[in-house]
Design an enzyme around this catalytic site. Structure first.
Site, PDB file in Angstrom:
ATOM      1  CB  THR A   1     -48.197  32.961  34.623  1.00 34.15           C
ATOM      2  OG1 THR A   1     -48.037  32.105  35.750  1.00 34.15           O
ATOM      3  CG2 THR A   1     -47.195  32.506  33.568  1.00 34.15           C
ATOM      4  CG  ASP A   2     -47.107  33.023  39.979  1.00 31.64           C
ATOM      5  OD1 ASP A   2     -47.443  32.203  39.110  1.00 31.64           O
ATOM      6  OD2 ASP A   2     -47.501  32.956  41.171  1.00 31.64           O
ATOM      7  CD  GLU A   3     -47.521  28.223  36.509  1.00 29.44           C
ATOM      8  OE1 GLU A   3     -46.949  27.302  35.908  1.00 29.44           O
ATOM      9  OE2 GLU A   3     -48.720  28.199  36.803  1.00 29.44           O
TER      10      GLU A   3
ATOM     11  CB  SER B   1     -53.681  28.536  30.277  1.00 29.08           C
ATOM     12  OG  SER B   1     -54.846  27.741  30.400  1.00 29.08           O
TER      13      SER B   1
ATOM     14  N   GLY C   1     -40.873  17.931  37.092  1.00 32.80           N
ATOM     15  CA  GLY C   1     -40.439  19.338  37.212  1.00 32.80           C
ATOM     16  C   GLY C   1     -41.379  20.186  38.046  1.00 32.80           C
ATOM     17  CG  HIS C   2     -45.168  19.618  41.170  1.00 30.73           C
ATOM     18  ND1 HIS C   2     -45.963  18.764  41.878  1.00 30.73           N
ATOM     19  CD2 HIS C   2     -45.821  20.806  41.156  1.00 30.73           C
ATOM     20  CE1 HIS C   2     -47.048  19.393  42.270  1.00 30.73           C
ATOM     21  NE2 HIS C   2     -46.981  20.641  41.853  1.00 30.73           N
TER      22      HIS C   2
ATOM     23  N   PRO D   1     -57.088  13.447  42.683  1.00 28.85           N
ATOM     24  CG  PRO D   1     -56.614  13.821  40.415  1.00 28.85           C
ATOM     25  CD  PRO D   1     -57.721  13.884  41.423  1.00 28.85           C
TER      26      PRO D   1
ATOM     27  CG  ASP E   1     -61.252  32.392  22.562  1.00 27.82           C
ATOM     28  OD1 ASP E   1     -61.007  32.754  23.726  1.00 27.82           O
ATOM     29  OD2 ASP E   1     -61.084  31.209  22.159  1.00 27.82           O
TER      30      ASP E   1
ATOM     31  NE  ARG F   1     -48.164  19.834  36.897  1.00 27.67           N
ATOM     32  CZ  ARG F   1     -48.896  20.913  37.198  1.00 27.67           C
ATOM     33  NH1 ARG F   1     -48.342  21.979  37.752  1.00 27.67           N
ATOM     34  NH2 ARG F   1     -50.185  20.935  36.961  1.00 27.67           N
TER      35      ARG F   1
ATOM     36  CE  LYS G   1     -48.536  33.694  29.645  1.00 29.46           C
ATOM     37  NZ  LYS G   1     -49.670  34.261  28.838  1.00 29.46           N
TER      38      LYS G   1
ATOM     39  CE1 TYR H   1     -49.255  29.096  30.604  1.00 26.42           C
ATOM     40  CE2 TYR H   1     -48.528  28.702  32.857  1.00 26.42           C
ATOM     41  CZ  TYR H   1     -49.259  29.449  31.945  1.00 26.42           C
ATOM     42  OH  TYR H   1     -49.981  30.538  32.372  1.00 26.42           O
TER      43      TYR H   1
HETATM   44  P1  NAD Z   1     -57.808  29.433  29.421  1.00 23.35           P
HETATM   45  O1  NAD Z   1     -57.059  28.236  28.944  1.00 23.35           O
HETATM   46  O2  NAD Z   1     -59.034  29.268  30.253  1.00 23.35           O
HETATM   47  O3  NAD Z   1     -58.259  30.313  28.157  1.00 23.35           O
HETATM   48  C1  NAD Z   1     -57.412  30.593  27.078  1.00 23.35           C
HETATM   49  C2  NAD Z   1     -58.271  31.137  25.943  1.00 23.35           C
HETATM   50  O4  NAD Z   1     -57.394  31.441  24.850  1.00 23.35           O
HETATM   51  C3  NAD Z   1     -59.304  30.137  25.438  1.00 23.35           C
HETATM   52  O5  NAD Z   1     -60.548  30.766  25.286  1.00 23.35           O
HETATM   53  C4  NAD Z   1     -58.741  29.699  24.098  1.00 23.35           C
HETATM   54  O6  NAD Z   1     -59.737  29.312  23.160  1.00 23.35           O
HETATM   55  C5  NAD Z   1     -57.993  30.944  23.651  1.00 23.35           C
HETATM   56  N1  NAD Z   1     -56.917  30.659  22.690  1.00 23.35           N
HETATM   57  C6  NAD Z   1     -55.977  29.673  22.777  1.00 23.35           C
HETATM   58  N2  NAD Z   1     -55.183  29.714  21.691  1.00 23.35           N
HETATM   59  C7  NAD Z   1     -55.617  30.771  20.932  1.00 23.35           C
HETATM   60  C8  NAD Z   1     -55.183  31.323  19.706  1.00 23.35           C
HETATM   61  N3  NAD Z   1     -54.138  30.813  19.023  1.00 23.35           N
HETATM   62  N4  NAD Z   1     -55.849  32.395  19.218  1.00 23.35           N
HETATM   63  C9  NAD Z   1     -56.908  32.921  19.898  1.00 23.35           C
HETATM   64  N5  NAD Z   1     -57.369  32.418  21.050  1.00 23.35           N
HETATM   65  C10 NAD Z   1     -56.720  31.358  21.563  1.00 23.35           C
HETATM   66  O7  NAD Z   1     -56.739  30.338  30.141  1.00 23.35           O
HETATM   67  P2  NAD Z   1     -56.895  31.303  31.397  1.00 23.35           P
HETATM   68  O8  NAD Z   1     -56.722  30.523  32.627  1.00 23.35           O
HETATM   69  O9  NAD Z   1     -58.110  32.137  31.197  1.00 23.35           O
HETATM   70  O10 NAD Z   1     -55.578  32.199  31.216  1.00 23.35           O
HETATM   71  C11 NAD Z   1     -55.608  33.409  30.459  1.00 23.35           C
HETATM   72  C12 NAD Z   1     -54.248  34.052  30.487  1.00 23.35           C
HETATM   73  O11 NAD Z   1     -53.875  34.310  31.835  1.00 23.35           O
HETATM   74  C13 NAD Z   1     -53.143  33.179  29.894  1.00 23.35           C
HETATM   75  O12 NAD Z   1     -52.287  34.018  29.152  1.00 23.35           O
HETATM   76  C14 NAD Z   1     -52.431  32.607  31.112  1.00 23.35           C
HETATM   77  O13 NAD Z   1     -51.076  32.372  30.825  1.00 23.35           O
HETATM   78  C15 NAD Z   1     -52.591  33.744  32.098  1.00 23.35           C
HETATM   79  N6  NAD Z   1     -52.593  33.349  33.520  1.00 23.35           N
HETATM   80  C16 NAD Z   1     -53.419  32.350  33.963  1.00 23.35           C
HETATM   81  C17 NAD Z   1     -53.437  32.019  35.319  1.00 23.35           C
HETATM   82  C18 NAD Z   1     -54.370  30.956  35.849  1.00 23.35           C
HETATM   83  O14 NAD Z   1     -54.293  30.642  37.046  1.00 23.35           O
HETATM   84  N7  NAD Z   1     -55.261  30.380  35.057  1.00 23.35           N
HETATM   85  C19 NAD Z   1     -52.609  32.708  36.214  1.00 23.35           C
HETATM   86  C20 NAD Z   1     -51.772  33.740  35.716  1.00 23.35           C
HETATM   87  C21 NAD Z   1     -51.789  34.045  34.368  1.00 23.35           C
HETATM   88  P1  TYD Z   2     -52.720  23.714  38.460  1.00 22.68           P
HETATM   89  O1  TYD Z   2     -54.126  24.119  38.799  1.00 22.68           O
HETATM   90  O2  TYD Z   2     -52.494  22.826  37.281  1.00 22.68           O
HETATM   91  O3  TYD Z   2     -51.900  25.072  38.336  1.00 22.68           O
HETATM   92  P2  TYD Z   2     -50.300  25.303  38.200  1.00 22.68           P
HETATM   93  O4  TYD Z   2     -49.621  24.050  37.915  1.00 22.68           O
HETATM   94  O5  TYD Z   2     -50.234  26.230  37.041  1.00 22.68           O
HETATM   95  O6  TYD Z   2     -49.887  25.918  39.494  1.00 22.68           O
HETATM   96  O7  TYD Z   2     -52.072  23.005  39.728  1.00 22.68           O
HETATM   97  C1  TYD Z   2     -52.038  23.663  40.980  1.00 22.68           C
HETATM   98  C2  TYD Z   2     -51.282  22.772  41.940  1.00 22.68           C
HETATM   99  O8  TYD Z   2     -52.052  21.586  42.167  1.00 22.68           O
HETATM  100  C3  TYD Z   2     -49.944  22.287  41.416  1.00 22.68           C
HETATM  101  O9  TYD Z   2     -49.027  22.206  42.500  1.00 22.68           O
HETATM  102  C4  TYD Z   2     -50.232  20.899  40.868  1.00 22.68           C
HETATM  103  C5  TYD Z   2     -51.332  20.409  41.784  1.00 22.68           C
HETATM  104  N1  TYD Z   2     -52.322  19.489  41.174  1.00 22.68           N
HETATM  105  C6  TYD Z   2     -52.613  18.286  41.809  1.00 22.68           C
HETATM  106  O10 TYD Z   2     -52.064  17.957  42.864  1.00 22.68           O
HETATM  107  N2  TYD Z   2     -53.539  17.475  41.243  1.00 22.68           N
HETATM  108  C7  TYD Z   2     -54.177  17.791  40.062  1.00 22.68           C
HETATM  109  O11 TYD Z   2     -54.999  16.982  39.564  1.00 22.68           O
HETATM  110  C8  TYD Z   2     -53.862  19.039  39.440  1.00 22.68           C
HETATM  111  C9  TYD Z   2     -54.524  19.431  38.150  1.00 22.68           C
HETATM  112  C10 TYD Z   2     -52.927  19.865  40.037  1.00 22.68           C
END
Ligand code: NAD
Ligand code: TYD
Length: 351
Positions: free
Chosen positions: A129-131, A89, A288-289, A210, A38, A286, A159, A155
């Site tokens: 991710t599903d995004e 992420s 492009g939300h 927010p 990491d 946001r 991905k 983002y």
């Molecule tokens: P996060 O941002 O909490 O953690 C990302 C980690 O990657 C951090 O510990 C960071 O230090 C490390 N990192 C970043 N750049 C790096 C690099 N160049 N080399 C090594 N380490 C590096 O993210 P998360 O929410 O735990 O997401 C993890 C994975 O799951 C991501 O690939 C994300 O796209 C995917 N994902 C996340 C969600 C979600 O809801 N959070 C949903 C679906 C998929």
């Molecule tokens: P987020 O947790 O950033 O995940 P993602 O954009 O990857 O889905 O946001 C989840 C939803 O919540 C998204 O529709 C944006 C909205 N959102 C707010 O309304 N307020 C906030 O402060 C944040 C961070 C997100």
């Protein structure tokens, strides 16, 4: 069932990677080592990994872009499986500054794939991710693995690009690779920039909540421990070259979710809901939300027998409880105090 012993987990100090590692050591039959690589960006936090056995969890402070380091780790620790979580992420950060997303999410993934290309005995699991599928309308059927790619944020585009690299490297160079697309995760240890932990932290601080736009956007919420369990099933039995979508079966409009969260915080603290609902502030949308994400999840249920186990309201309450019980964790990530600890303890240390 695929046999694996030693895993290289990238991004294992982040939210989902750390949950995956914590849970891996509880899986029956897993006796191996996990090397956790990491780079410790703002999202990486060793507080997420406290209490792990240092003989089986080897933390390495380094970057996935450093191919020579990754090669050394794979060879030295007899790695047979890479589970790739490391990424930038957060959508809002990607809108503000996309360049790092391309570096880590795209170029970084390519570096890892090139290491595997020279070591085709290593299985590669890509956490996505599903995004990447873009946005659904309110009435559209849910995403499946066949859905076309239509990423809308930097983002999501980064991905999507990484998914394509995994697919093409696997096919061209005959690598063993799987990919999973998960919906929005929630649970303990999530950095308070994403919706749920941000709203909990702000409730606890009495700060505005927010809500972007009119709060009508929909997300499908998946508990992080369910996500970790699903990835484990894919590692065990996922077919090479296959893609699995992992959903929570929990679609919520953002505003309804924030209401539910306010009510749960109020109940936990024995206070009126109105105290927290009054903090809700509608802010600019946001750019492009995406309107709606939702995952069908039929394939992983049918082929690997995995289904989400968490009931959302129960999971949300437990998550709120965790944040209420860990004010020091929130304070440290918000002040960046854990970063000073990293700089002191890992300065100049090579892997
Ligand atoms: P996060 O941002 O909490 O953690 C990302 C980690 O990657 C951090 O510990 C960071 O230090 C490390 N990192 C970043 N750049 C790096 C690099 N160049 N080399 C090594 N380490 C590096 O993210 P998360 O929410 O735990 O997401 C993890 C994975 O799951 C991501 O690939 C994300 O796209 C995917 N994902 C996340 C969600 C979600 O809801 N959070 C949903 C679906 C998929
Ligand atoms: P987020 O947790 O950033 O995940 P993602 O954009 O990857 O889905 O946001 C989840 C939803 O919540 C998204 O529709 C944006 C909205 N959102 C707010 O309304 N307020 C906030 O402060 C944040 C961070 C997100």
């Amino acid at each position: 069932m695929r046999k694996f012993q030693n895993l290289l987990v990238t991004g294992g100090a982040g939210f989902i990677g750390s949950a995956f590692i914590r849970s891996a050591f509880t899986r029956p039959g897993f006796t191996g080592t996990i090397v956790n690589l990491d780079a410790m960006t703002y999202a990486g936090n060793l507080d997420n990994l406290v209490g792990l056995d240092p003989a089986r969890h080897v933390f390495v402070h380094g970057d996935i872009l450093d191919g020579a380091l990754v090669e050394r780790l794979v060879d030295t620790h007899a790695i047979d499986t890479i589970v790739h979580f490391a990424a930038e992420s957060h959508v809002d950060r990607s809108i503000h500054g996309p360049a790092e997303f391309i570096q880590t999410n795209v170029v970084g993934t390519m570096r890892l794939l090139d290491v595997v290309r020279a070591r085709p005995h290593v299985h590669f699991h890509h956490v996505s991710t599903d995004e990447v599928y873009g946005s659904l309308g309110f009435e559209d059927p849910m995403f499946t693995e066949e859905h076309p790619y239509k990423p809308n944020s930097p983002y999501a585009a980064s991905k999507a690009a990484s998914d394509h690299l995994v697919r093409s490297w696997a096919r061209t160079y005959k690598l063993s690779a799987t990919t999973s697309h998960a919906s929005n995760n929630y649970g303990p240890y999530q950095f308070p920039e994403k919706l749920i932990p941000l709203m909990i932290a702000n409730c606890l601080d009495g700060k505005p909540l927010p809500v972007y736009g009119d709060g009508g956007n929909i997300r499908d919420w998946l508990h992080v421990d369910d996500h970790a369990a699903a990835i484990w099933r894919v590692l065990e039995d996922g077919a090479p070259h296959e893609v699995y979508d992992i959903g929570g079966g929990n679609e919520w409009k953002n505003l309804a979710l924030v209401h539910c969260l306010c009510d749960a915080v109020a109940e936990l603290r024995g206070e009126p809901s109105e105290k927290y609902r009054a903090l809700i502030t509608f802010v600019a949308d946001r750019p492009g939300h995406d309107l709606r994400y939702a995952i069908a999840g039929d394939k992983i249920a049918r082929e690997l027998g995995w289904r989400p186990s968490y009931d959302f309201v129960t999971g949300l309450r437990a998550t709120i409880r965790w944040y209420v019980d860990h004010p020091e964790w929130i304070a440290r990530v918000k002040t960046g105090a854990y970063r000073q600890w990293i700089d002191t303890n890992y300065a100049g240390r090579s892997a």
